[in-house]
Design a protein around this motif. Structure first.
Motif, PDB file in Angstrom:
ATOM      1  N   GLY A 124      46.997   5.700  34.661  1.00  8.52           N
ATOM      2  CA  GLY A 124      47.391   6.060  33.309  1.00  8.52           C
ATOM      3  C   GLY A 124      46.983   5.050  32.263  1.00  8.52           C
ATOM      4  N   ALA A 125      45.805   4.458  32.398  1.00 12.26           N
ATOM      5  CA  ALA A 125      45.329   3.451  31.452  1.00 12.26           C
ATOM      6  C   ALA A 125      45.236   4.004  30.038  1.00 12.26           C
ATOM      7  CB  ALA A 125      43.957   2.935  31.903  1.00 12.26           C
ATOM      8  N   SER A 126      45.514   3.149  29.067  1.00 11.78           N
ATOM      9  CA  SER A 126      45.294   3.515  27.671  1.00 11.78           C
ATOM     10  C   SER A 126      43.792   3.489  27.399  1.00 11.78           C
ATOM     11  CB  SER A 126      45.991   2.512  26.749  1.00 11.78           C
ATOM     12  OG  SER A 126      45.353   1.230  26.853  1.00 11.78           O
ATOM     13  N   ALA A 127      43.382   3.984  26.239  1.00 13.45           N
ATOM     14  CA  ALA A 127      41.961   3.995  25.896  1.00 13.45           C
ATOM     15  C   ALA A 127      41.401   2.577  25.860  1.00 13.45           C
ATOM     16  CB  ALA A 127      41.764   4.683  24.544  1.00 13.45           C
ATOM     17  N   GLY A 128      42.161   1.641  25.318  1.00 15.19           N
ATOM     18  CA  GLY A 128      41.712   0.262  25.252  1.00 15.19           C
ATOM     19  C   GLY A 128      41.607  -0.381  26.622  1.00 15.19           C
ATOM     20  N   GLN A 129      42.580  -0.127  27.468  1.00 10.96           N
ATOM     21  CA  GLN A 129      42.552  -0.674  28.830  1.00 10.96           C
ATOM     22  C   GLN A 129      41.383  -0.100  29.618  1.00 10.96           C
ATOM     23  OE1 GLN A 129      46.544   0.540  29.834  1.00 10.96           O
ATOM     24  NE2 GLN A 129      47.338  -1.555  29.652  1.00 10.96           N
ATOM     25  N   LEU A 130      41.147   1.191  29.459  1.00 10.70           N
ATOM     26  CA  LEU A 130      40.034   1.825  30.171  1.00 10.70           C
ATOM     27  C   LEU A 130      38.704   1.251  29.687  1.00 10.70           C
ATOM     28  CD1 LEU A 130      39.109   3.926  32.222  1.00 10.70           C
ATOM     29  CD2 LEU A 130      39.141   5.633  30.393  1.00 10.70           C
ATOM     30  N   ALA A 131      38.572   1.001  28.405  1.00 12.91           N
ATOM     31  CA  ALA A 131      37.334   0.427  27.871  1.00 12.91           C
ATOM     32  C   ALA A 131      37.097  -0.972  28.428  1.00 12.91           C
ATOM     33  CB  ALA A 131      37.390   0.388  26.343  1.00 12.91           C
ATOM     34  N   ASP A 132      38.152  -1.794  28.483  1.00 13.11           N
ATOM     35  CA  ASP A 132      38.010  -3.156  29.017  1.00 13.11           C
ATOM     36  C   ASP A 132      37.649  -3.129  30.500  1.00 13.11           C
ATOM     37  OD1 ASP A 132      38.520  -4.413  26.623  1.00 13.11           O
ATOM     38  OD2 ASP A 132      40.666  -4.662  27.003  1.00 13.11           O
ATOM     39  N   LEU A 133      38.294  -2.258  31.262  1.00 18.06           N
ATOM     40  CA  LEU A 133      38.017  -2.181  32.701  1.00 18.06           C
ATOM     41  C   LEU A 133      36.619  -1.607  32.958  1.00 18.06           C
ATOM     42  CD1 LEU A 133      41.527  -1.055  33.954  1.00 18.06           C
ATOM     43  CD2 LEU A 133      40.385  -3.220  34.476  1.00 18.06           C
ATOM     44  N   THR A 134      36.175  -0.708  32.091  1.00 17.22           N
ATOM     45  CA  THR A 134      34.819  -0.172  32.224  1.00 17.22           C
ATOM     46  C   THR A 134      33.791  -1.271  31.988  1.00 17.22           C
ATOM     47  OG1 THR A 134      35.541   2.032  31.526  1.00 17.22           O
ATOM     48  CG2 THR A 134      33.186   1.548  31.368  1.00 17.22           C
ATOM     49  N   SER A 135      34.007  -2.090  30.960  1.00 15.60           N
ATOM     50  CA  SER A 135      33.089  -3.200  30.679  1.00 15.60           C
ATOM     51  C   SER A 135      33.082  -4.197  31.837  1.00 15.60           C
ATOM     52  CB  SER A 135      33.494  -3.902  29.380  1.00 15.60           C
ATOM     53  OG  SER A 135      33.365  -3.026  28.272  1.00 15.60           O
ATOM     54  N   TYR A 136      34.252  -4.467  32.385  1.00 15.68           N
ATOM     55  CA  TYR A 136      34.346  -5.326  33.575  1.00 15.68           C
ATOM     56  C   TYR A 136      33.503  -4.746  34.706  1.00 15.68           C
ATOM     57  CZ  TYR A 136      36.394  -6.728  38.072  1.00 15.68           C
ATOM     58  OH  TYR A 136      36.566  -7.131  39.379  1.00 15.68           O
ATOM     59  N   ALA A 137      33.657  -3.457  34.953  1.00 17.91           N
ATOM     60  CA  ALA A 137      32.954  -2.805  36.066  1.00 17.91           C
ATOM     61  C   ALA A 137      31.450  -2.844  35.880  1.00 17.91           C
ATOM     62  CB  ALA A 137      33.431  -1.354  36.201  1.00 17.91           C
ATOM     63  N   GLU A 138      30.988  -2.656  34.656  1.00 19.08           N
ATOM     64  CA  GLU A 138      29.545  -2.662  34.401  1.00 19.08           C
ATOM     65  C   GLU A 138      28.945  -4.038  34.679  1.00 19.08           C
ATOM     66  OE1 GLU A 138      29.595   0.945  31.080  1.00 19.08           O
ATOM     67  OE2 GLU A 138      29.515  -1.145  30.424  1.00 19.08           O
ATOM     68  N   GLN A 139      29.694  -5.082  34.362  1.00 14.21           N
ATOM     69  CA  GLN A 139      29.198  -6.435  34.625  1.00 14.21           C
ATOM     70  C   GLN A 139      29.203  -6.766  36.119  1.00 14.21           C
ATOM     71  OE1 GLN A 139      27.749  -8.600  32.522  1.00 14.21           O
ATOM     72  NE2 GLN A 139      27.879  -6.978  30.986  1.00 14.21           N
ATOM     73  N   ILE A 140      30.240  -6.369  36.841  1.00 19.01           N
ATOM     74  CA  ILE A 140      30.237  -6.690  38.278  1.00 19.01           C
ATOM     75  C   ILE A 140      29.270  -5.790  39.044  1.00 19.01           C
ATOM     76  CG2 ILE A 140      32.569  -7.643  38.274  1.00 19.01           C
ATOM     77  CD1 ILE A 140      33.432  -5.062  39.777  1.00 19.01           C
ATOM     78  N   GLY A 141      28.997  -4.604  38.501  1.00 17.20           N
ATOM     79  CA  GLY A 141      27.984  -3.758  39.128  1.00 17.20           C
ATOM     80  C   GLY A 141      26.626  -4.422  39.094  1.00 17.20           C
ATOM     81  N   LEU A 142      26.294  -5.037  37.952  1.00 17.66           N
ATOM     82  CA  LEU A 142      25.034  -5.763  37.839  1.00 17.66           C
ATOM     83  C   LEU A 142      25.051  -7.000  38.726  1.00 17.66           C
ATOM     84  CD1 LEU A 142      22.280  -6.248  36.587  1.00 17.66           C
ATOM     85  CD2 LEU A 142      23.422  -7.255  34.591  1.00 17.66           C
ATOM     86  N   ALA A 143      26.167  -7.730  38.716  1.00 14.94           N
ATOM     87  CA  ALA A 143      26.279  -8.923  39.558  1.00 14.94           C
ATOM     88  C   ALA A 143      26.122  -8.571  41.036  1.00 14.94           C
ATOM     89  CB  ALA A 143      27.627  -9.602  39.326  1.00 14.94           C
ATOM     90  N   PHE A 144      26.695  -7.444  41.441  1.00 16.34           N
ATOM     91  CA  PHE A 144      26.615  -7.008  42.841  1.00 16.34           C
ATOM     92  C   PHE A 144      25.161  -6.780  43.246  1.00 16.34           C
ATOM     93  CE2 PHE A 144      26.863  -4.265  46.482  1.00 16.34           C
ATOM     94  CZ  PHE A 144      28.059  -4.589  47.109  1.00 16.34           C
ATOM     95  N   GLN A 145      24.404  -6.105  42.391  1.00 21.11           N
ATOM     96  CA  GLN A 145      23.016  -5.810  42.731  1.00 21.11           C
ATOM     97  C   GLN A 145      22.157  -7.072  42.729  1.00 21.11           C
ATOM     98  OE1 GLN A 145      21.611  -2.826  43.804  1.00 21.11           O
ATOM     99  NE2 GLN A 145      20.032  -4.335  44.332  1.00 21.11           N
ATOM    100  N   ILE A 146      22.393  -7.960  41.773  1.00 20.37           N
ATOM    101  CA  ILE A 146      21.643  -9.213  41.756  1.00 20.37           C
ATOM    102  C   ILE A 146      21.919 -10.002  43.031  1.00 20.37           C
ATOM    103  CG2 ILE A 146      21.328 -11.426  40.586  1.00 20.37           C
ATOM    104  CD1 ILE A 146      22.118  -9.958  37.971  1.00 20.37           C
ATOM    105  N   ALA A 147      23.195 -10.055  43.434  1.00 18.76           N
ATOM    106  CA  ALA A 147      23.558 -10.766  44.660  1.00 18.76           C
ATOM    107  C   ALA A 147      22.890 -10.135  45.876  1.00 18.76           C
ATOM    108  CB  ALA A 147      25.079 -10.767  44.830  1.00 18.76           C
ATOM    109  N   ASP A 148      22.829  -8.801  45.901  1.00 17.74           N
ATOM    110  CA  ASP A 148      22.139  -8.115  46.995  1.00 17.74           C
ATOM    111  C   ASP A 148      20.660  -8.493  47.040  1.00 17.74           C
ATOM    112  OD1 ASP A 148      24.134  -6.781  48.288  1.00 17.74           O
ATOM    113  OD2 ASP A 148      23.512  -4.772  47.707  1.00 17.74           O
ATOM    114  N   ASP A 149      20.032  -8.535  45.871  1.00 16.30           N
ATOM    115  CA  ASP A 149      18.616  -8.893  45.805  1.00 16.30           C
ATOM    116  C   ASP A 149      18.378 -10.316  46.308  1.00 16.30           C
ATOM    117  OD1 ASP A 149      18.121  -6.418  44.750  1.00 16.30           O
ATOM    118  OD2 ASP A 149      17.585  -7.116  42.742  1.00 16.30           O
ATOM    119  N   VAL A 150      19.279 -11.225  45.961  1.00 22.10           N
ATOM    120  CA  VAL A 150      19.161 -12.611  46.419  1.00 22.10           C
ATOM    121  C   VAL A 150      19.363 -12.694  47.925  1.00 22.10           C
ATOM    122  CG1 VAL A 150      20.224 -14.898  46.325  1.00 22.10           C
ATOM    123  CG2 VAL A 150      19.806 -13.625  44.205  1.00 22.10           C
TER     124      VAL A 150
END
Length: 296
Positions: free
Chosen positions: A199-225
């Motif tokens: 039941g996240a608020s719009a602001g909470q969902l936006a912050d968690l989405t931004s978090y997810a986008e950054q760790i998604g990139l970090a995950f792939q970079i780590a995989d490549d390494v």
């Protein structure tokens, strides 16, 4: 917090739920269910469902209804690995230190096992038996997130772009687009689904989405390494597979050290997006750090 203990506890929780809902190996058609179980219970880290649980936990939500939502992400992930290993795609012989699904059950059964895991994911998200505490409108939203994250504009679309980029002189923006879809969109869905269920608020969902986008990139970079620096024993599959397939990766553009630095910067940005959250988001913070420190 002890992130490794947390991961072990959450992985056990997810595994016990998956075991409770997945057909036994004796269920007809027997070979299909053997093939599904072979890959699903091959020792995965369960990062995606754990992210779903942790996102919900960051908002104080720990109801049993979150488990089928989280488990659906692992079913999607496992199906994608089975198909990704096929001769027509990456043609891998090993996954998690074991022969790949098609090496054991044949290509046709591997394809069908992947198809069955994919559809079982949506069954879990929509089955009335697992929906206590989640109103219908929210469950529809969760199914939508899963479809977008895994479908033609998400993971599958990214896989297409990845195949088309083999042996091509792609630039960095193209690589980022590939991985934003192939890896990032399902991780984004995992976090957003946990937040929506809670039941996240719009602001909470936006912050968690931004978090997810950054760790998604970090995950792939780590995989490549790891593909460059890891051993067969650590990875459970042959290293340097990307180079052998003519794929450009983050180390191609930045070098290993530069890629690691980029991944660390992604983690810092991800954690910054959790500034408005209290201690309940500590698992998400530590998961971000774990993603770039892991060995497989």
């Amino acid at each position: 917090m002890d992130i490794r203990r947390y991961l072990e506890q959450q992985r056990d929780l997810v595994d016990r739920f998956l075991e409770s809902v997945h057909p036994s190996a004796q269920t007809q058609p027997i070979t299909l269910h053997e093939s599904m179980r072979y890959s699903l219970f091959a020792g995965g880290k369960r990062i995606r469902p754990i992210l779903t649980l942790a996102a919900a936990e960051s908002l104080g939500y720990r109801a049993p209804a979150i488990l089928p939502i989280a488990a659906s992400l692992e079913l999607i992930h496992t199906y994608s690995l089975i198909h990704d290993d096929l001769p027509s795609m990456d043609n891998d012989d090993f996954r998690r230190g074991k022969p790949t699904n098609h090496k054991v059950f044949g290509e046709a059964m591997a394809i069908l096992a992947g198809d069955a895991l994919l559809t079982l994911a949506f069954e879990l998200c929509s089955a009335p038996a697992y929906g206590d505490g989640l109103e219908s409108s929210r469950r529809v939203q969760l199914i939508y997130e899963l479809a977008v994250g895994s479908g033609h504009l998400g993971m599958v679309g990214g896989q297409v772009l990845d195949i088309q980029a083999e042996n091509q002189d792609i630039d960095l923006p193209t690589l980022q687009t590939i991985h934003r879809h192939k890896t990032g969109m399902l991780i984004r869905a995992a976090v957003r689904m946990g937040a929506i269920a809670a039941g996240a608020s719009a602001g909470q969902l936006a912050d968690l989405t931004s978090y997810a986008e950054q760790i998604g990139l970090a995950f792939q970079i780590a995989d490549d390494v790891l593909d460059v620096t890891g051993t067969k024993e650590e990875l459970g599959k042959s290293p340097n597979a990307d180079a052998q397939r003519g794929k450009k990766t983050y180390p191609t553009f930045y070098g290993v050290d530069g890629a690691r630095k980029l991944a660390d910067e992604c983690v810092e940005r991800a954690i910054h997006h959790l500034t408005s959250f209290g201690e309940t988001a500590d698992p998400l913070r530590d998961l971000a750090r774990y993603i770039v420190a892991r060995k497989n």
